[in-house]
Design a protein around this motif. Sequence first.
Motif, PDB file in Angstrom:
ATOM      1  N   GLU A 131       0.865  -1.179   0.000  1.00 35.33           N
ATOM      2  CA  GLU A 131       0.000   0.000   0.000  1.00 35.33           C
ATOM      3  C   GLU A 131       0.902   1.230   0.000  1.00 35.33           C
ATOM      4  OE1 GLU A 131      -3.268   2.246   2.887  1.00 35.33           O
ATOM      5  OE2 GLU A 131      -2.438   0.311   3.482  1.00 35.33           O
ATOM      6  N   PHE A 132       0.668   2.148  -0.949  1.00 34.66           N
ATOM      7  CA  PHE A 132       1.480   3.357  -1.009  1.00 34.66           C
ATOM      8  C   PHE A 132       0.642   4.525  -1.524  1.00 34.66           C
ATOM      9  CE2 PHE A 132       2.040   1.040  -4.927  1.00 34.66           C
ATOM     10  CZ  PHE A 132       2.011   1.991  -5.932  1.00 34.66           C
ATOM     11  N   TYR A 133       1.226   5.713  -1.451  1.00 37.33           N
ATOM     12  CA  TYR A 133       0.516   6.947  -1.786  1.00 37.33           C
ATOM     13  C   TYR A 133       1.383   7.821  -2.684  1.00 37.33           C
ATOM     14  CZ  TYR A 133      -2.374   5.517   2.113  1.00 37.33           C
ATOM     15  OH  TYR A 133      -3.201   4.794   2.952  1.00 37.33           O
ATOM     16  N   PHE A 134       0.723   8.478  -3.639  1.00 35.38           N
ATOM     17  CA  PHE A 134       1.414   9.449  -4.478  1.00 35.38           C
ATOM     18  C   PHE A 134       0.428  10.533  -4.897  1.00 35.38           C
ATOM     19  CE2 PHE A 134      -0.083   6.129  -7.338  1.00 35.38           C
ATOM     20  CZ  PHE A 134      -0.635   6.829  -8.405  1.00 35.38           C
ATOM     21  N   ILE A 135       0.958  11.625  -5.409  1.00 40.16           N
ATOM     22  CA  ILE A 135       0.128  12.747  -5.844  1.00 40.16           C
ATOM     23  C   ILE A 135      -0.198  12.565  -7.321  1.00 40.16           C
ATOM     24  CG2 ILE A 135      -0.001  15.250  -6.123  1.00 40.16           C
ATOM     25  CD1 ILE A 135       2.008  15.434  -3.783  1.00 40.16           C
ATOM     26  N   LYS A 136      -1.484  12.622  -7.639  1.00 35.92           N
ATOM     27  CA  LYS A 136      -1.924  12.505  -9.022  1.00 35.92           C
ATOM     28  C   LYS A 136      -1.723  13.833  -9.755  1.00 35.92           C
ATOM     29  CE  LYS A 136      -6.087  10.944  -9.333  1.00 35.92           C
ATOM     30  NZ  LYS A 136      -7.449  10.431  -9.210  1.00 35.92           N
ATOM     31  N   LYS A 137      -1.887  13.791 -11.072  1.00 36.57           N
ATOM     32  CA  LYS A 137      -1.724  15.003 -11.887  1.00 36.57           C
ATOM     33  C   LYS A 137      -2.647  16.131 -11.436  1.00 36.57           C
ATOM     34  CE  LYS A 137      -0.168  12.936 -16.181  1.00 36.57           C
ATOM     35  NZ  LYS A 137      -0.482  12.703 -17.600  1.00 36.57           N
ATOM     36  N   ASP A 138      -3.839  15.776 -10.965  1.00 35.99           N
ATOM     37  CA  ASP A 138      -4.795  16.803 -10.551  1.00 35.99           C
ATOM     38  C   ASP A 138      -4.524  17.348  -9.141  1.00 35.99           C
ATOM     39  OD1 ASP A 138      -5.712  14.856  -8.780  1.00 35.99           O
ATOM     40  OD2 ASP A 138      -7.675  14.635  -9.729  1.00 35.99           O
ATOM     41  N   GLY A 139      -3.464  16.841  -8.483  1.00 33.03           N
ATOM     42  CA  GLY A 139      -3.090  17.324  -7.158  1.00 33.03           C
ATOM     43  C   GLY A 139      -3.657  16.528  -6.004  1.00 33.03           C
ATOM     44  N   SER A 140      -4.562  15.615  -6.282  1.00 25.02           N
ATOM     45  CA  SER A 140      -5.129  14.799  -5.208  1.00 25.02           C
ATOM     46  C   SER A 140      -4.168  13.657  -4.861  1.00 25.02           C
ATOM     47  CB  SER A 140      -6.492  14.236  -5.617  1.00 25.02           C
ATOM     48  OG  SER A 140      -6.369  13.380  -6.737  1.00 25.02           O
ATOM     49  N   VAL A 141      -4.316  13.130  -3.655  1.00 23.23           N
ATOM     50  CA  VAL A 141      -3.468  12.031  -3.198  1.00 23.23           C
ATOM     51  C   VAL A 141      -4.155  10.717  -3.548  1.00 23.23           C
ATOM     52  CG1 VAL A 141      -2.407  10.913  -1.200  1.00 23.23           C
ATOM     53  CG2 VAL A 141      -2.455  13.400  -1.350  1.00 23.23           C
ATOM     54  N   ARG A 142      -3.411   9.816  -4.149  1.00 23.02           N
ATOM     55  CA  ARG A 142      -3.952   8.513  -4.552  1.00 23.02           C
ATOM     56  C   ARG A 142      -3.389   7.430  -3.666  1.00 23.02           C
ATOM     57  NH1 ARG A 142      -4.875   3.897  -6.782  1.00 23.02           N
ATOM     58  NH2 ARG A 142      -4.764   3.238  -8.925  1.00 23.02           N
ATOM     59  N   GLN A 143      -4.262   6.595  -3.150  1.00 22.27           N
ATOM     60  CA  GLN A 143      -3.858   5.397  -2.423  1.00 22.27           C
ATOM     61  C   GLN A 143      -3.804   4.273  -3.456  1.00 22.27           C
ATOM     62  OE1 GLN A 143      -6.884   3.481  -0.057  1.00 22.27           O
ATOM     63  NE2 GLN A 143      -5.373   2.787   1.437  1.00 22.27           N
ATOM     64  N   ALA A 144      -2.711   3.528  -3.455  1.00 22.09           N
ATOM     65  CA  ALA A 144      -2.568   2.443  -4.427  1.00 22.09           C
ATOM     66  C   ALA A 144      -2.124   1.176  -3.718  1.00 22.09           C
ATOM     67  CB  ALA A 144      -1.548   2.827  -5.489  1.00 22.09           C
ATOM     68  N   PHE A 145      -2.472   0.049  -4.311  1.00 20.56           N
ATOM     69  CA  PHE A 145      -2.016  -1.255  -3.857  1.00 20.56           C
ATOM     70  C   PHE A 145      -1.339  -1.892  -5.052  1.00 20.56           C
ATOM     71  CE2 PHE A 145      -5.494  -0.115  -1.114  1.00 20.56           C
ATOM     72  CZ  PHE A 145      -5.050  -0.489   0.141  1.00 20.56           C
ATOM     73  N   GLY A 146      -0.022  -2.002  -4.989  1.00 21.71           N
ATOM     74  CA  GLY A 146       0.716  -2.469  -6.151  1.00 21.71           C
ATOM     75  C   GLY A 146       1.734  -3.533  -5.827  1.00 21.71           C
TER      76      GLY A 146
END
Length: 105
Positions: free
Chosen positions: A43-58
Amino acid sequence: MSQSIINDAHRINQITGRPMSECEQQAQQIAKLCREMKSRIVEFYFIKKDGSVRQAFGTLQDEVILPHIKSESNREPRPDVVTYFDTVAQSFRSFRKENFKSFVA
């Protein structure tokens, strides 16, 4: 510190203008994230192009990603992005390294 981490830190510094010490720490965390994804779903987090924070499971586990890799793919690896297999969307995704926030250890 490996040369790839140093290169990533310099690239992040050039793009963001943040202090080099922060960029080095972020580059080290990205390298650790990639190592972790080779053995498990992370589980990790990054900033999307639109500025929102995305939670991802990769993951980057061979047994998970190999069935989804097309043999005719001729894409060149990009040093400025992390590509991972999104286990929720069941598809490959990527994010720019300077947009990485954190991951759950």
